[in-house]
Design a protein around this motif. Structure first.
Motif: not given
Ligand code: GDD
Ligand code: MN
Length: 780
Positions: A505-506, A509-510, A702, A706, A713-714, A717
């Motif tokens: 997931r992260w 995002v990156k 978590k 993130y 990173l949230r 996202e």
């Protein structure tokens, strides 16, 4: 005593070959110890057919003088062209039904009449059956005991009741196949031999007609009532064993032979546990032997018991006699080895915890069974995925134990090389080596965290059992290095879901992509995202849309079910993880695509992985119990019911990517359709995204995941999701009947639909035109 029946049959065959063209009928009579009936039967048959040429085939399993009596009759009834096929004691497979099949393979006439050899089936009816078949052009004429004009003298009250009961049960199994047949259990019928697929018949005992009816549902059938008389001489061979054979026939016909073996196996296993417990008790309590020694004696006893029953019942066959000592050896070896492991458990439970020793023995058996199943399932018959390049069976067996690497390339955005298989990523698996993967997963012992300078760079998550349970170490950097405990390799779904997916997931995002919790379906180049709270019915909805579209217009294509990769330019990219289905889902999509074992396991799997199962797991995670480890073990033993979409909807259309065009939020409630403000839609979506994660060790990971290099990173996202989906029309569909599947396609952009309809029409008309032209050019 019995003369050489082979020579005998051959002489007769030569004679019948001459007659074969003119034979009106072959009468097949299965016999077992009917010496007292043969003459009377032949006399009556002779009278019934007068000069019409027929052949009579006795298929005999007798131990009395029936063969001699038949032989003696051959010359006296030349018009009947009597033949005898005698089966030796070791050839009598299938009993009565097996005998009938042997006869059917050997007939010379077009029609064959099957009848008993004890005159309960009146011979004068046989010409009537034949006439009926010819007049009505039937393939099958059943002589029935169960119509209004029939009479049943030959069954006493009890047998008549049993017979009716068995008839009922047969109809429960095969309502469709038996409709319109009043007596599927009769042993008296006439059949057009060519209409049968003889190689498919696997008769078991008396009820051969039942099998014929079920395996040939398209026979043209007729019925003739008759009077089921009393036996002329001798005794009936009906028995309780025949009732068992009937049930096993029904079960085998309905669920396949393989399933029968499974039931046999389970039954033998259960009885073995009983024998084992009894032996432990007798040896300890009656013979005053120490309970641990008793456990050894009991294991010898139950091993012998299980082995003989398995050989006699489950894998009964004559050719198998040979390897028996070897199999017994292996079987003993296995059970003694298991006992070696069980002994300390029994000792611990009995002496340390004060359990009753019989109970300890039982518990140890249960633990070993679970362990054995887990090992057998994972290692010996390891679930080899079809796409994996391994072909050497020896490799397949040991694959989970070898340090082999699996490589995955997800849309050229993220690559993963893992020593543990990640079944969810299977569609992205590549055979070529990936030298510098984005994420590398090794199996081993995660090292401890060094002091504070590593904070934010390395994290180790461990529980009570350390390396024996769920343990991972994650090192961030240009390449993410994961080390997972060996046990995790045996629970690949957990390795993926609870470690790799949050990481992915992260990582996405990156790289400028977001892994959004929503199903996505494409109509042409237009992608629609469907999102909902877990357990609303999203998967069912998706499958229903796809199945319906597949059958009808073939427009919708699958992109993803649970997670979709979106990029800020509004592209949705496929993320075809297997779908977690429930018993419910399967019923809703009404699909037949799972095999027996899968169907059998499904209710069980879906219980464990149901909403209440998950709630229980969450409850555990709130306690101080090692929740991730428990989850890992549960999923090791009972893997979640996950299947790829093309297995659930065969030949489903799939696509790699499409442009996001709209969003649907499905909810249960009063019927209502409302369009939603973007900002709200975003909130729902993000909330649902968060719901997708959360199971341990997520809480502990978590922040580490993130916050990278001091960047949250949230935020990124959110930006990606906003850019991708923020401008899209969003619609809430509330339904109490859960018929979202029929509503969603109607929202699809009108242009697209009309475009696609024209295309669909083109497809329908062009082939014919083209075909026409082609034929022309060929003929020119
Ligand atoms: N070859 C062979 N092998 N023949 C057998 C065997 C066998 O193992 N067992 C029975 N038969 C023969 C008998 O010799 C007889 O000719 C015929 O099959 C029927 O056997 P019975 O022992 O007379 O059976 P039943 O009268 O109790 O049963 C009748 O009614 C049943 C329905 O209630 C038969 O018509 C069955 O086919 C029918 O299912
Ligand atoms: Mn009988």
């Amino acid at each position: 005593m019995i003369t050489d029946e082979h020579v005998f049959t051959e002489i007769l065959n030569q004679r019948t070959n001459v007659l074969q063209d003119s034979l009106a009928l072959s009468v097949i009579i299965p016999t077992r110890n009917e010496a007292g009936n043969v003459d009377a039967l032949l006399t009556a048959l002779h009278k019934a057919f007068d000069a019409t040429p027929v052949e009579v085939i006795f298929v005999d399993d007798s131990s009395d003088e029936t063969p001699q009596v038949v032989e003696a009759a051959v010359k006296r009834f030349p018009e009947l062209n009597i033949r005898l096929i005698h089966r030796r004691a070791d050839q009598r497979t299938g009993g009565l039904g097996g005998a009938v099949l042997v006869g059917l393979r050997d007939v010379h006439a077009e029609y064959a009449c099957i009848m008993d050899g004890d005159l309960q089936h009146p011979p004068e009816i046989v010409p009537v059956l034949l006439q009926t078949a010819l007049n009505k052009r039937s393939d099958l004429v059943v002589a029935t005991r169960r119509s209004e004009d029939s009479q049943v003298l030959g069954l006493n009250i009890v047998r008549n009741l049993i017979s009716k009961g068995l008839d009922r049960i047969g109809r429960i199994f095969f309502p469709r196949e038996l409709r319109g047949v009043s007596d599927p259990l009769t042993g008296f019928f006439l059949i057009k031999v060519k209409s049968l697929k003889l190689d498919e018949l696997r008769p078991k005992g008396f009820k051969i007609l039942m099998e014929i009816l079920v395996r040939h549902p398209n026979l043209r059938r007729a019925e003739i009532p008759f009077r089921f008389g009393e036996r002329h001489a001798g005794q009936s061979k009906a028995s309780v064993a025949e009732i068992w054979k009937y049930f096993s026939l029904l079960w085998g016909l309905r669920f396949g032979e393989e399933s029968l073996r499974f039931i046999g196996f389970a039954a033998v296993g259960l009885s073995g546990i009983f024998v084992n417990s009894l032996a432990v008790y007798v040896a300890t309590d009656q013979m005053h032997i120490h309970y641990l020694v008793s456990a050894w004696i009991a294991t010898l006893a139950s091993t012998l018991w299980n082995f003989s029953l398995t050989e006699a019942w489950v894998y009964r066959s004559n050719e198998r006699n040979k390897g028996r000592p070897r199999r017994l050896g292996i079987f003993f070896g296995m059970n003694l080895l298991a006992l070696l492991l069980r002994s300390p458990i029994i000792y611990l439970l009995t002496t340390a915890l004060g359990f009753y020793y019989v109970l300890s023995n039982l518990i140890s058996l249960a633990i070993l069974t679970v362990l054995r199943f887990a090992l057998a399932d994972k290692i010996i018959w390891g679930q080899t995925s079809s796409s994996s390049p391994v072909s050497n069976p020896e490799l397949t067996v040991w694959r989970p134990l070898m340090k082999k690497s699996y490589s995955y390339n997800i849309h050229n955005v993220v690559t993963v090389v893992s020593e543990g298989e990640l079944p969810e990523l299977e569609p992205f698996q590549v055979t070529s080596d990936i030298l510098e993967p984005t994420i590398s997963v090794k199996i081993g012992a995660p090292r401890a965290q060094k002091t504070s300078d590593e904070k934010g760079k390395y994290l180790r998550y461990r529980e009570l059992f350390g390396r024996l349970g769920f343990e991972v170490g994650i090192e961030m950097g240009d390449q993410i290095n994961v080390v997972a405990s060996p046990a995790l390799r045996l629970s690949p779904h957990v390795l993926y879901t609870n470690v790799i997916e949050p990481l992915l997931r992260w990582t996405f995002v990156k790289k400028g992509y977001a892994l959004v919790h929503g199903a996505t379906i494409a109509f042409g180049n237009q992608a629609y995202m469907i999102t909902a709270r877990t357990d609303t019915g999203k998967t069912t909805t998706l499958l229903k849309i796809l199945a319906y579209q597949r059958r009808n217009s073939d427009q919708a294509a699958f992109l993803s079910d649970d997670m979709t990769i979106v990029s800020s330019d509004g592209t949705a990219m496929t993320y075809p993880k297997p779908l977690t289905i429930s018993y419910h889902t399967m019923r809703a999509v009404n699909s037949d695509t799972l095999n027996f074992k899968e169907r059998l396991a499904l209710p069980f799997q879906s219980r464990i992985h149901s909403r209440s199962g998950r709630r229980f797991a969450f409850f555990i995670s709130k306690t101080h119990l090692p929740a991730a480890t428990i989850n890992m073990i549960v999923q090791m033993i009972v893997p979640p019911p996950k299947y790829f979409v093309n297995k659930l909807v065969p030949k489903v259309k799939m696509t790699r990517k499409a442009n996001l065009t709209g969003m649907f939020i499905i909810e249960r409630g009063e019927e209502e359709i409302v369009s939603m403000k973007n900002t709200e839609a975003m909130e729902v979506l993000l909330q649902n995204c968060e719901d997708a994660y959360g199971f341990p060790p997520y809480e502990d990971l978590k922040e580490f995941l993130y916050i990278q290099d001091g960047i949250d990173l949230r935020k990124k996202e959110h930006e990606i999701i906003h850019q991708a989906l923020g401008e899209l029309p969003a619609t809430i569909i509330r339904s109490s009947t859960m018929d979202w599947w029929s509503q969603i396609p109607t929202f699809v952009n009108n242009d697209q639909v009309s475009h696609d309809i024209t295309r669909a029409l083109e497809v329908e008309t062009t082939p014919r035109g083209r075909y026409g032209r082609e034929t022309e050019s060929v003929s020119v």
